[in-house]
Design an enzyme around this catalytic site. Sequence first.
Site, PDB file in Angstrom:
ATOM      1  N   ASP A  34       1.136  -0.920   0.012  1.00 32.36           N
ATOM      2  CA  ASP A  34      -0.104   0.028  -0.016  1.00 32.36           C
ATOM      3  C   ASP A  34       0.844   1.040  -0.581  1.00 32.36           C
ATOM      4  OD1 ASP A  34      -1.785  -1.600   0.240  1.00 32.36           O
ATOM      5  OD2 ASP A  34      -2.838  -0.936   2.308  1.00 32.36           O
ATOM      6  N   GLU A  36       3.340   1.791  -0.900  1.00 34.21           N
ATOM      7  CA  GLU A  36       4.143   1.962  -2.967  1.00 34.21           C
ATOM      8  C   GLU A  36       3.253   2.575  -3.504  1.00 34.21           C
ATOM      9  OE1 GLU A  36       7.142  -1.085  -5.339  1.00 34.21           O
ATOM     10  OE2 GLU A  36       6.618  -1.613  -3.019  1.00 34.21           O
ATOM     11  N   GLU A 115     -25.962 -16.862 -14.486  1.00 35.49           N
ATOM     12  CA  GLU A 115     -25.030 -16.070 -14.072  1.00 35.49           C
ATOM     13  C   GLU A 115     -25.399 -15.363 -12.603  1.00 35.49           C
ATOM     14  OE1 GLU A 115     -25.109 -12.226 -15.532  1.00 35.49           O
ATOM     15  OE2 GLU A 115     -24.091 -13.033 -17.475  1.00 35.49           O
ATOM     16  N   LYS A 117     -27.531 -13.471 -10.369  1.00 31.43           N
ATOM     17  CA  LYS A 117     -28.096 -12.167  -9.454  1.00 31.43           C
ATOM     18  C   LYS A 117     -28.135 -11.250  -8.532  1.00 31.43           C
ATOM     19  CE  LYS A 117     -32.696  -9.850 -11.173  1.00 31.43           C
ATOM     20  NZ  LYS A 117     -32.716  -8.904 -10.140  1.00 31.43           N
ATOM     21  N   ASP A 119     -28.220  -7.810  -6.269  1.00 26.49           N
ATOM     22  CA  ASP A 119     -29.234  -6.960  -5.880  1.00 26.49           C
ATOM     23  C   ASP A 119     -28.492  -5.557  -5.487  1.00 26.49           C
ATOM     24  OD1 ASP A 119     -31.781  -6.494  -5.053  1.00 26.49           O
ATOM     25  OD2 ASP A 119     -31.978  -7.728  -3.673  1.00 26.49           O
ATOM     26  N   ARG A 138     -30.626   3.596 -14.367  1.00 24.39           N
ATOM     27  CA  ARG A 138     -31.752   2.504 -15.138  1.00 24.39           C
ATOM     28  C   ARG A 138     -32.879   3.208 -15.852  1.00 24.39           C
ATOM     29  NH1 ARG A 138     -35.484  -0.431 -14.996  1.00 24.39           N
ATOM     30  NH2 ARG A 138     -36.047  -1.889 -17.064  1.00 24.39           N
ATOM     31  N   TYR A 230     -22.303  -7.048 -16.442  1.00 21.55           N
ATOM     32  CA  TYR A 230     -22.693  -8.329 -16.315  1.00 21.55           C
ATOM     33  C   TYR A 230     -23.373  -8.122 -18.244  1.00 21.55           C
ATOM     34  CZ  TYR A 230     -26.769  -5.926 -15.084  1.00 21.55           C
ATOM     35  OH  TYR A 230     -27.990  -4.458 -15.451  1.00 21.55           O
ATOM     36  N   LYS A 294     -29.004 -16.845 -19.057  1.00 18.24           N
ATOM     37  CA  LYS A 294     -29.019 -16.310 -21.099  1.00 18.24           C
ATOM     38  C   LYS A 294     -28.448 -17.009 -21.202  1.00 18.24           C
ATOM     39  CE  LYS A 294     -27.672 -12.214 -18.297  1.00 18.24           C
ATOM     40  NZ  LYS A 294     -26.595 -11.644 -17.948  1.00 18.24           N
ATOM     41  N   LYS A 318     -35.803 -16.495  -9.027  1.00 16.70           N
ATOM     42  CA  LYS A 318     -35.297 -16.201  -8.560  1.00 16.70           C
ATOM     43  C   LYS A 318     -35.040 -16.840  -7.390  1.00 16.70           C
ATOM     44  CE  LYS A 318     -36.347 -11.980  -7.672  1.00 16.70           C
ATOM     45  NZ  LYS A 318     -37.041 -10.276  -8.486  1.00 16.70           N
ATOM     46  N   CYS A 412     -40.964  -8.467  35.325  1.00 11.63           N
ATOM     47  CA  CYS A 412     -40.833  -9.348  34.317  1.00 11.63           C
ATOM     48  C   CYS A 412     -42.287 -10.019  34.432  1.00 11.63           C
ATOM     49  CB  CYS A 412     -40.113 -10.894  34.738  1.00 11.63           C
ATOM     50  SG  CYS A 412     -40.042 -12.320  34.446  1.00 11.63           S
ATOM     51  N   CYS A 415     -42.763 -13.331  36.084  1.00  9.13           N
ATOM     52  CA  CYS A 415     -42.160 -13.440  37.686  1.00  9.13           C
ATOM     53  C   CYS A 415     -42.993 -12.021  38.546  1.00  9.13           C
ATOM     54  CB  CYS A 415     -41.507 -14.476  38.117  1.00  9.13           C
ATOM     55  SG  CYS A 415     -39.882 -13.074  37.976  1.00  9.13           S
ATOM     56  N   CYS A 428     -34.210  -9.641  34.585  1.00 12.00           N
ATOM     57  CA  CYS A 428     -35.121 -10.414  35.460  1.00 12.00           C
ATOM     58  C   CYS A 428     -34.209 -10.838  35.822  1.00 12.00           C
ATOM     59  CB  CYS A 428     -35.879 -11.282  34.796  1.00 12.00           C
ATOM     60  SG  CYS A 428     -36.443 -11.923  36.423  1.00 12.00           S
ATOM     61  N   CYS A 433     -36.925 -17.789  38.370  1.00  7.41           N
ATOM     62  CA  CYS A 433     -37.898 -17.040  37.540  1.00  7.41           C
ATOM     63  C   CYS A 433     -38.841 -18.571  36.580  1.00  7.41           C
ATOM     64  CB  CYS A 433     -37.805 -15.934  36.760  1.00  7.41           C
ATOM     65  SG  CYS A 433     -38.898 -15.578  35.577  1.00  7.41           S
TER      66      CYS A 433
HETATM   67  S1  IVH Z   1     -29.457  -8.898 -17.038  1.00  6.60           S
HETATM   68  C1  IVH Z   1     -31.737  -7.615 -20.588  1.00  6.60           C
HETATM   69  N1  IVH Z   1     -27.759  -9.991 -15.726  1.00  6.60           N
HETATM   70  O1  IVH Z   1     -31.734  -7.732 -12.531  1.00  6.60           O
HETATM   71  C2  IVH Z   1     -30.850  -8.610 -19.419  1.00  6.60           C
HETATM   72  N2  IVH Z   1     -29.831  -8.742 -14.818  1.00  6.60           N
HETATM   73  O2  IVH Z   1     -34.982  -7.320 -14.773  1.00  6.60           O
HETATM   74  C3  IVH Z   1     -31.011  -7.335 -18.228  1.00  6.60           C
HETATM   75  N3  IVH Z   1     -29.467  -7.872 -12.447  1.00  6.60           N
HETATM   76  O3  IVH Z   1     -32.658  -4.387 -13.149  1.00  6.60           O
HETATM   77  C4  IVH Z   1     -30.250  -7.927 -17.452  1.00  6.60           C
HETATM   78  N4  IVH Z   1     -27.684  -8.644 -11.839  1.00  6.60           N
HETATM   79  O4  IVH Z   1     -30.132  -5.130 -13.161  1.00  6.60           O
HETATM   80  C5  IVH Z   1     -29.014  -9.502 -15.668  1.00  6.60           C
HETATM   81  N5  IVH Z   1     -26.335 -11.254 -14.118  1.00  6.60           N
HETATM   82  C6  IVH Z   1     -26.663 -10.124 -14.543  1.00  6.60           C
HETATM   83  C7  IVH Z   1     -27.775  -8.786 -12.697  1.00  6.60           C
HETATM   84  C8  IVH Z   1     -28.883  -8.740 -13.230  1.00  6.60           C
HETATM   85  C9  IVH Z   1     -28.591  -8.282 -11.826  1.00  6.60           C
HETATM   86  C10 IVH Z   1     -30.434  -7.045 -12.295  1.00  6.60           C
HETATM   87  C11 IVH Z   1     -30.589  -6.128 -13.855  1.00  6.60           C
HETATM   88  C12 IVH Z   1     -32.002  -5.469 -13.822  1.00  6.60           C
HETATM   89  C13 IVH Z   1     -32.804  -6.858 -13.180  1.00  6.60           C
HETATM   90  C14 IVH Z   1     -33.054  -7.508 -13.844  1.00  6.60           C
END
Ligand code: IVH
Length: 668
Positions: A34, A36, A115, A117, A119, A138, A230, A294, A318, A412, A415, A428, A433
């Site tokens: 760090d 350096e 992949e 997803k 959050d 977005r 992604y 995908k 999901k 409590c 008791c 308590c 008790c």
């Molecule tokens: S693909 C047309 N890949 O999930 C394809 N989305 O509605 C569009 N998200 O708002 C999304 N991880 O932000 C894709 N590995 C992933 C993702 C991902 C999270 C979110 C994305 C989008 C929502 C999908």
Amino acid sequence: MTISDSLKRIEFLREEITRHNYLYYILDSPEISDAEYDRYMRELEDLEKRFPELITPDSPTQRVGAPPLEEFGTVRHTIPMISLQNAFTEEEAREFDAKVKRFLHTTHEIEYVAEPKIDGLAIELVYEDGIFTVGSTRGDGETGENVTRNLRTIKTIPLKLFKPKSGAIPRKLEVRGEVYMKLGDFNRLNKKREAAGGPLFANPRNASAGSIRQLDSTITADRPLDIFCYGIGVMEGPKVSTHWEILETLKSLGFKVNPLIKRCKNIEEALTFHKEIEEKRESLDYEIDGVVLKVNSLRLQEELGEISRSPRWAIAYKFPPRQETTRVINIEVGVGRTGALTPVAIMEPVEVGGVTVSRATLHNQDEIDRKDVRIGDSVVIQRAGDVIPEVVMVVTSKRTGHEKSYVMPDRCPSCGAHVVKEEVVWRCPNVSCPAQVKESIRHFASKGGMDIEGLGYKHIEQMVDKGAIKDSADIYYLIKNDILGLERFADKSAQNIIDSIEKSRNTTLPRLIYSLGIRDVGEHTAKLLTKEFGTIDALGAAKYDDLIKIREVGPEVAKSILAFFAEERNLKLIDKLIKGGITYEAEKTNKGGPLEGKTFVFTGALKGFTRDEAESLVESKGGRPTSSVSKKTDYVVAGEEAGSKLDKARELGVKVITEEEFASLTRS
Ligand code: IVH
């Protein structure tokens, strides 16, 4: 130094810093210290101060600095950022695959890229000739907000692209990804906010969104944000024919792509991957809410096209959500085995993470006040894994004015003793008790404790209320007739309980220690204590210094253990248990295991185990898992995308093995 020398040096420094940034933040395997890195950075800053005309926006010094905005401008996405359709069951995911095949008039298997997803918050990054120019949210899919300055502060977003080994930098590139916050960083951020008296974020997603939508980018710079990329919008230059190649291209240009992605031959493999990731979900240090599938071939993607603003070629499969909204019907106070009073929200039942929940902890009065939870409020609740559901926050926008504030009673509820307030915990103080007694017996008989099968809370409650037992040890003096005297017990069920009690008599020391309910001593600590002391008497005789020298035993835990054994009452209880016929294996260490005396460090993602599983396996075979590599480490187990620990191991000459070699060691 001439200006041209300075320019050369500046360019060298920028390139080096960018490369080290990448090694540090994305590959997690720094090549320099760090200090350096800081020296390089300072030298660059100094040179840029002397020659301000040489500053360019892609310089690593230019991540923060602009004054706050009045409002965000808007950005039109060249290609709309559409969203995904969801699948919630395996059946729905299979139906997606079936639809893809029907649409393509094929019976051949479809290759998918799966992949996690993430959050977080979807964003788009635009690069022109390799330089980051515009970043946006977005928004409604067509137009988003211009958050370029804020995105520049995220260290894992390249300001300038690498030239890939094969091919050139795309003339224009639009990259899509998810900005997120790691769980540890999120918790630290909330702690800081709590200390400062600020409002808390309900979850990492809200924290990320809140941080990106700051008009003052210095605030964003202070927030620990990260990104996984992604996908792409426009890409001018590289020729690619699959989604997998797109991800590979993104990686080679310097973007951070999730290492847990998989190319799946068919839907079956993708479904298996979904299961694997769901199992890993708890051990990841960021939140995911599903797996995105995908279609890999871009030609097929194009053929499939879109329907109602979603691609036909992808689906979000999901996981059950971990947070839900429901209403607080009442607040009750529970009394734990140590006498701590815990307020519990009684709520309209709601499904969270696949389980129906109607009670959630509010922790203590301070938490009720801080979150301002009132009876009648709509609240966000959350549950993760086996953790007790908790109330995260109130949805104040749903207040009607009829909600009632709540203050815990100062007696409590079991008791009637006057409550003693120790900082945030109300207790308590009455050791007899009934609620405390029942809870400690429940703990004693529980799965991790003496594991008395079939002895539930309802039975314990009756036994205590009827005076059949006064403490845990009394269980071992029960006869069948005592149980037959209770409600709803027939000969057979009474005999079953007697048999379970009998079976539990022969136990192990970790179970016995855990079952005693010593404050701060859970199953893991009970195991550590067993390894160190071997018998209950030796543990009882331990001094503060003996306890504190055990790794993972801190002053609090040591004090709790000493306090427990200082109580005459507890010593009598242990005596009564032994006289009641309890036996345990004197020493339950894993001596003689194939990994005896060896220390292990894990790095990178393992395929066959979660990190916890691998570490427990080491322990069960007599070895010791540790978190950092030193000369004393015997093995470093390197999974996929192993990071800096691997380099450290190589540097120190520590033996590095693969996951498969590790598995075979444990079997030898
Ligand atoms: S693909 C047309 N890949 O999930 C394809 N989305 O509605 C569009 N998200 O708002 C999304 N991880 O932000 C894709 N590995 C992933 C993702 C991902 C999270 C979110 C994305 C989008 C929502 C999908």
